[in-house]
Design an enzyme around this catalytic site. Structure first.
Site, short mmCIF file in Angstrom:
data_model
loop_
_atom_site.label_atom_id
_atom_site.label_comp_id
_atom_site.label_asym_id
_atom_site.label_seq_id
_atom_site.Cartn_x
_atom_site.Cartn_y
_atom_site.Cartn_z
N ASP A 263 -1.29 -0.49 -6.05
CA ASP A 263 -0.39 -0.43 -4.92
C ASP A 263 1.10 -0.62 -5.04
O ASP A 263 1.30 -0.96 -6.45
CB ASP A 263 -0.81 -1.21 -3.78
N ASN A 271 9.89 -1.72 3.03
CA ASN A 271 10.08 -0.92 4.40
C ASN A 271 10.81 -1.71 5.48
O ASN A 271 11.69 -1.14 6.02
CB ASN A 271 8.62 -0.88 5.02
N HIS A 276 11.41 2.73 7.19
CA HIS A 276 10.02 3.58 7.15
C HIS A 276 10.12 4.89 6.43
O HIS A 276 9.46 5.19 5.58
CB HIS A 276 9.03 3.78 8.17
N ASP A 280 8.53 6.10 2.80
CA ASP A 280 7.64 7.30 2.77
C ASP A 280 8.07 8.13 1.49
O ASP A 280 7.48 8.70 0.85
CB ASP A 280 7.92 8.35 4.27
N GLU A 305 -0.09 1.78 1.44
CA GLU A 305 0.75 1.89 -0.08
C GLU A 305 -0.59 1.73 -1.13
O GLU A 305 -0.07 1.88 -2.39
CB GLU A 305 1.70 0.76 -0.04
#
Length: 386
Positions: A263, A271, A276, A280, A305
């Site tokens: 991850d 974030n 966000h 992304d 993630e």
């Protein structure tokens, strides 16, 4: 080269197999038993209705509109004139050769908006308006005859060759096909194949029209099926196979494999700090690197993630090197968040485990890899723990 091969197989193989099959049937009519001759003639209607129903069910409005367009155009070609004069019918048949590539090209570049919503209804009204104008013009014999001469313009004299295919329409079809194929997505590729089918059938002559539309509706139906598969198995944000695809892959593993869980480090904090949208961007960037992890590994988005990489037929020792190279590539890159006067680095932590006689269930191996991932986090992150 590998990417081009993947695109060809995933997006183009099914449509062009259907095109080939219909071409064989068109050139060898004896292959179709007499009892099935009616099925070939009415097949485009059946496939168009079926495709519209499936597209409606999956809320794929573009496929529904294309199927309706093909159904109406086919009816105009195989119908008995519907009360129009000979000039009107000739205009309708030549107008479809312009109408189809233009609409399929436009739909290829529009976003999916569904069917029963304001934008979907607006598209349906635009399509209906085009057809209404065509029918209205065809109802006036002198107008239909004049428009036929305009649409049937010849740039080069080819004699009887391609007599039924207007050269501007052929050029428009070629351009539309090329542009749609560049998008290399299943539904858009099926639109390109449908244009090819109708153009080839038109060039070959009136007797091949039913095979052309049979292929056109068939390839759009195949593209719709591939789109439904993509919806079920591919993660929209990253483009990687999702958790459902991971389950199928784990079920097919043999007795030698390694599984990695990884991850993005400090992703929640990232974030919260940058938003966000930037998060992304990070996930897509990591996913692009994961897609070329190497070593025979196949990457999946596990959720959030977290990602999974499966190395079929590989030991953890052999899987460690490509994972370490992946970690270094990601750590060496930076991201510039919008409205910030600085760049930030992204790192990943990886846990790796393998099959053995004591732990032979893939999900148990995956759980062990997840525990190793936790150990990597505890050891300071940005590392691979086996």
């Amino acid at each position: 080269m590998r990417r081009a091969y993947t695109i060809l197989v995933s997006a183009g193989l099914a449509p062009f197999l259907i095109l080939g099959a219909c071409l064989v049937l068109a050139l060898s009519p004896g292959l179709v038993p007499g009892e099935l001759a009616g099925l070939v003639r009415y097949g485009p209607f059946i496939l168009a209705v079926l495709g519209s129903a499936i597209g409606w069910w999956f809320n794929r409005g573009r496929a529904v509109f294309v199927m309706i367009l093909l159904l109406v155009c086919y009816w105009l070609l195989v119908g008995n004139g519907g009360g129009f004069s000979a000039d009107g019918v000739a205009f309708l048949r030549i107008a479809t050769l312009y109408l189809i590539p233009v609409n399929l090209l436009v739909l290829g570049f529009t976003k999916e908006r569904g069917v029963l919503n304001p934008r979907g209804i607006a598209r349906m009204l635009v399509l209906g308006l085009q057809l209404f104008v065509m029918l209205m013009l065809a109802g006036k014999a002198d107008v239909g005859a004049a428009l036929y001469q305009v649409l049937n313009y010849r740039l080069i004299d080819t004699g009887t060759f391609m007599a039924d295919m207007p050269q501007p329409a052929l050029i428009l079809s070629i351009l539309s096909v090329g542009i749609l194929l560049v998008l290399h997505r299943p539904l858009e590729t099926s639109f390109a194949a449908a244009i090819i089918a109708i153009a080839v059938a038109t060039v070959m002559g009136p007797g091949f029209i039913k095979f052309g539309y049979l292929a056109a509706t068939g390839v759009v139906l195949a593209g719709l099926a591939q789109e439904a598969w993509r919806m079920a198995f591919v993660d929209d944000l990253t483009g990687l196979p999702g958790r459902r695809a991971l389950g199928h892959t784990l079920a097919e593993l043999g007795s030698q494999y390694a599984i990695a869980m990884l991850d993005v480090d400090h992703f929640k904090k990232f974030n919260d700090t940058y938003g966000h949208d930037v998060g992304d961007i990070v996930l897509r960037k990591v996913s692009r690197e994961l897609a070329r992890v190497g070593g025979g590994g196949k990457a999946f988005r596990y959720g959030g993630e977290e990602f999974t990489v499966v190395f079929a037929g590989r030991s953890a020792e052999k899987a460690h090197e490509p994972l370490e190279a992946l970690r270094k590539r990601i750590a060496a890159t930076t991201i510039a968040p919008p409205d910030r006067n600085k760049t930030v680095s992204v790192t990943i932590s990886v846990g790796l485990s393998e099959w053995d006689e004591d732990v032979d269930d893939p999900w148990a191996v995956l759980k062990q890899a997840d525990e190793k991932l936790y150990a990597a986090k505890q050891a300071g992150r940005n590392r691979v723990v086996t």
